[in-house]
Design a protein around this motif. Structure first.
Motif, PDB file in Angstrom:
ATOM      1  N   TYR A  69      -3.232   2.614   6.223  1.00  0.00           N
ATOM      2  CA  TYR A  69      -3.558   1.755   5.091  1.00  0.00           C
ATOM      3  C   TYR A  69      -2.911   0.393   5.289  1.00  0.00           C
ATOM      4  O   TYR A  69      -1.997   0.230   6.092  1.00  0.00           O
ATOM      5  N   ARG A  70      -3.413  -0.565   4.524  1.00  0.00           N
ATOM      6  CA  ARG A  70      -2.919  -1.942   4.607  1.00  0.00           C
ATOM      7  C   ARG A  70      -2.478  -2.362   3.205  1.00  0.00           C
ATOM      8  O   ARG A  70      -3.111  -2.009   2.211  1.00  0.00           O
ATOM      9  N   TYR A  78       1.164  -5.705   5.776  1.00  0.00           N
ATOM     10  CA  TYR A  78       1.750  -4.570   6.477  1.00  0.00           C
ATOM     11  C   TYR A  78       0.702  -3.478   6.608  1.00  0.00           C
ATOM     12  O   TYR A  78      -0.250  -3.416   5.830  1.00  0.00           O
ATOM     13  N   THR A  79       0.884  -2.611   7.589  1.00  0.00           N
ATOM     14  CA  THR A  79       0.085  -1.397   7.681  1.00  0.00           C
ATOM     15  C   THR A  79       1.039  -0.218   7.635  1.00  0.00           C
ATOM     16  O   THR A  79       2.165  -0.288   8.140  1.00  0.00           O
ATOM     17  N   VAL A 111       0.526   1.744  -3.072  1.00  0.00           N
ATOM     18  CA  VAL A 111       1.418   1.880  -1.923  1.00  0.00           C
ATOM     19  C   VAL A 111       2.834   1.617  -2.426  1.00  0.00           C
ATOM     20  O   VAL A 111       3.121   0.534  -2.942  1.00  0.00           O
ATOM     21  N   TYR A 112       3.701   2.594  -2.296  1.00  0.00           N
ATOM     22  CA  TYR A 112       5.104   2.461  -2.680  1.00  0.00           C
ATOM     23  C   TYR A 112       5.866   1.996  -1.451  1.00  0.00           C
ATOM     24  O   TYR A 112       5.770   2.604  -0.388  1.00  0.00           O
ATOM     25  N   TYR A 113       6.613   0.906  -1.597  1.00  0.00           N
ATOM     26  CA  TYR A 113       7.301   0.333  -0.435  1.00  0.00           C
ATOM     27  C   TYR A 113       8.782   0.138  -0.729  1.00  0.00           C
ATOM     28  O   TYR A 113       9.197  -0.066  -1.857  1.00  0.00           O
ATOM     29  N   PRO A 118      10.125  -3.811   3.438  1.00  0.00           N
ATOM     30  CA  PRO A 118       8.750  -3.608   2.986  1.00  0.00           C
ATOM     31  C   PRO A 118       7.808  -2.941   3.985  1.00  0.00           C
ATOM     32  O   PRO A 118       6.768  -2.421   3.593  1.00  0.00           O
ATOM     33  N   SER A 119       8.159  -2.929   5.241  1.00  0.00           N
ATOM     34  CA  SER A 119       7.314  -2.257   6.233  1.00  0.00           C
ATOM     35  C   SER A 119       7.374  -0.727   6.102  1.00  0.00           C
ATOM     36  O   SER A 119       6.574  -0.011   6.699  1.00  0.00           O
ATOM     37  N   GLU A 120       8.313  -0.242   5.314  1.00  0.00           N
ATOM     38  CA  GLU A 120       8.487   1.185   5.091  1.00  0.00           C
ATOM     39  C   GLU A 120       7.776   1.562   3.795  1.00  0.00           C
ATOM     40  O   GLU A 120       8.099   1.025   2.737  1.00  0.00           O
ATOM     41  N   SER A 121       6.809   2.477   3.875  1.00  0.00           N
ATOM     42  CA  SER A 121       5.990   2.775   2.705  1.00  0.00           C
ATOM     43  C   SER A 121       5.497   4.212   2.704  1.00  0.00           C
ATOM     44  O   SER A 121       5.501   4.886   3.726  1.00  0.00           O
ATOM     45  N   VAL A 122       5.040   4.651   1.524  1.00  0.00           N
ATOM     46  CA  VAL A 122       4.405   5.952   1.343  1.00  0.00           C
ATOM     47  C   VAL A 122       3.309   5.813   0.296  1.00  0.00           C
ATOM     48  O   VAL A 122       3.338   4.916  -0.535  1.00  0.00           O
TER      49      VAL A 122
END
Length: 126
Positions: A69-70, A78-79, A111-113, A118-122
């Motif tokens: 996802y983006r 970010y992806t 997208v929770y970041y 911020p490059s770390e997400s779920v």
């Protein structure tokens, strides 16, 4: 000499996977408090990991999911590829597909970041 090398390699693998598990646990604990933004699903996939079961040599399957996802945070794109902190394996293709049902390609998703990285997400916090 080769026996010592084997021991060191085993220790290195154990430390490496321990660090990965620790990091996933930290994400699991923190992600419910993370801010979220709207993102776009780029791709999803369900795939089987084949294993040989028991002494009978019967092939079994564990099913896994993969997402991409983006999202944009503070003007930076970010992806991400993490559905949740810990990946799940499913015992049927239907279970894996049901988990991905809310995340259709092209759909808008939360997208929770990590606000500190911020490059770390779920997509599924906790």
């Amino acid at each position: 000499m080769f026996e010592d090398l084997g021991k060191y390699l085993l220790i290195a693998f154990a430390v490496f996977f321990g660090v990965l598990a620790w990091r996933a646990w930290q994400i699991r604990q923190a992600s419910p408090e993370w801010p979220h933004v709207e993102g776009e699903m780029l791709s999803t996939r369900v795939f089987a990991q084949n294993e040989t079961g028991g002494d009978r040599g019967v092939s079994t399957h564990e099913w896994y999911t993969e997402v991409h996802y983006r999202y944009i945070v503070d003007g930076q794109t970010y992806t991400g590829n993490r559905l949740r902190a810990f990946g799940l394996h499913h015992f049927s293709r239907d279970q894996a597909e049901a988990e991905l049902a809310p995340f259709q390609v092209g759909s808008r998703v939360k997208v929770y970041y990590n606000p500190n990285k911020p490059s770390e997400s779920v997509l599924i916090p906790g």
